[in-house]
Design a protein around this motif. Structure first.
Motif, PDB file in Angstrom:
ATOM      1  N   ASP A  94       0.829  -1.217   0.000  1.00  0.00           N
ATOM      2  CA  ASP A  94       0.000   0.000   0.000  1.00  0.00           C
ATOM      3  C   ASP A  94       0.860   1.262   0.000  1.00  0.00           C
ATOM      4  O   ASP A  94       0.498   2.262   0.608  1.00  0.00           O
ATOM      5  CB  ASP A  94      -0.978   0.013   1.186  1.00  0.00           C
ATOM      6  N   GLY A  95       1.989   1.209  -0.707  1.00  0.00           N
ATOM      7  CA  GLY A  95       2.896   2.344  -0.759  1.00  0.00           C
ATOM      8  C   GLY A  95       2.899   3.054  -2.091  1.00  0.00           C
ATOM      9  O   GLY A  95       3.745   3.901  -2.340  1.00  0.00           O
ATOM     10  N   ILE A  96       1.963   2.716  -2.942  1.00  0.00           N
ATOM     11  CA  ILE A  96       1.929   3.296  -4.283  1.00  0.00           C
ATOM     12  C   ILE A  96       1.029   4.530  -4.285  1.00  0.00           C
ATOM     13  O   ILE A  96      -0.004   4.562  -3.626  1.00  0.00           O
ATOM     14  CB  ILE A  96       1.476   2.246  -5.313  1.00  0.00           C
ATOM     15  N   GLU A  97       1.455   5.535  -5.008  1.00  0.00           N
ATOM     16  CA  GLU A  97       0.707   6.794  -5.086  1.00  0.00           C
ATOM     17  C   GLU A  97      -0.464   6.655  -6.066  1.00  0.00           C
ATOM     18  O   GLU A  97      -0.364   5.945  -7.069  1.00  0.00           O
ATOM     19  CB  GLU A  97       1.630   7.919  -5.563  1.00  0.00           C
ATOM     20  N   PRO A  98      -1.570   7.369  -5.798  1.00  0.00           N
ATOM     21  CA  PRO A  98      -2.721   7.328  -6.711  1.00  0.00           C
ATOM     22  C   PRO A  98      -2.354   7.722  -8.144  1.00  0.00           C
ATOM     23  O   PRO A  98      -2.876   7.142  -9.104  1.00  0.00           O
ATOM     24  CB  PRO A  98      -3.710   8.323  -6.105  1.00  0.00           C
ATOM     25  N   ASP A 111       0.007 -16.544  -6.091  1.00  0.00           N
ATOM     26  CA  ASP A 111      -1.106 -15.662  -5.724  1.00  0.00           C
ATOM     27  C   ASP A 111      -0.945 -15.038  -4.337  1.00  0.00           C
ATOM     28  O   ASP A 111      -1.403 -13.929  -4.097  1.00  0.00           O
ATOM     29  CB  ASP A 111      -2.436 -16.420  -5.773  1.00  0.00           C
ATOM     30  N   GLU A 112      -0.301 -15.757  -3.434  1.00  0.00           N
ATOM     31  CA  GLU A 112      -0.181 -15.267  -2.061  1.00  0.00           C
ATOM     32  C   GLU A 112       0.993 -14.306  -1.859  1.00  0.00           C
ATOM     33  O   GLU A 112       1.180 -13.776  -0.759  1.00  0.00           O
ATOM     34  CB  GLU A 112      -0.080 -16.429  -1.080  1.00  0.00           C
ATOM     35  N   LEU A 113       1.771 -14.038  -2.897  1.00  0.00           N
ATOM     36  CA  LEU A 113       2.956 -13.188  -2.731  1.00  0.00           C
ATOM     37  C   LEU A 113       2.640 -11.787  -2.199  1.00  0.00           C
ATOM     38  O   LEU A 113       3.327 -11.324  -1.290  1.00  0.00           O
ATOM     39  CB  LEU A 113       3.762 -13.097  -4.023  1.00  0.00           C
ATOM     40  N   PRO A 114       1.618 -11.087  -2.706  1.00  0.00           N
ATOM     41  CA  PRO A 114       1.355  -9.753  -2.147  1.00  0.00           C
ATOM     42  C   PRO A 114       1.128  -9.774  -0.636  1.00  0.00           C
ATOM     43  O   PRO A 114       1.620  -8.900   0.086  1.00  0.00           O
ATOM     44  CB  PRO A 114       0.102  -9.287  -2.898  1.00  0.00           C
ATOM     45  N   GLY A 115       0.420 -10.773  -0.138  1.00  0.00           N
ATOM     46  CA  GLY A 115       0.199 -10.891   1.302  1.00  0.00           C
ATOM     47  C   GLY A 115       1.486 -11.143   2.069  1.00  0.00           C
ATOM     48  O   GLY A 115       1.702 -10.593   3.153  1.00  0.00           O
TER      49      GLY A 115
END
Length: 102
Positions: free
Chosen positions: A22-26, A61-65
């Motif tokens: 959740d570190g990406i800018e809009p 699939d679980e990598l982002p978590g």
């Protein structure tokens, strides 16, 4: 030397990790959404930019978590040391150590 010189896909991998924590800018998300048609054409696959990167890199699939859990642990460790965790530094270290070979 520029981190992405000669390695344009590396930027997408970095952005994949940033999105996972959740570190990406809009603004970056908007730019990536606009890039999706070109990515679909280039890699001959469907999906969002995030899905295309995952497919190209054969990420589970679980990598982002998993990445997010590591980020939380890292952030807490840094906070205990009185340091603000830097999402970009985490991203570069994670990508370089775990996802790409030199």
């Amino acid at each position: 030397m520029n981190r992405y010189e000669g390695k344009p896909f590396l930027k997408l991998v970095d952005l994949y990790v940033l999105k996972s924590i959740d570190g990406i800018e809009p603004e970056q998300l908007s730019m990536l959404a606009q890039l999706e048609p070109k990515l679909r054409e280039t890699y001959a696959m469907q999906g969002t930019w995030f899905e295309i990167v995952a497919k190209q890199m054969d990420f589970p699939d679980e990598l982002p978590g998993r990445i997010n859990a590591l980020w939380i642990s890292y952030s807490e460790r840094m906070r205990k040391e009185g340091i603000d965790a830097d999402p970009m530094m985490f991203t570069y270290g994670f990508v370089d150590s775990n996802l790409v070979a030199d």
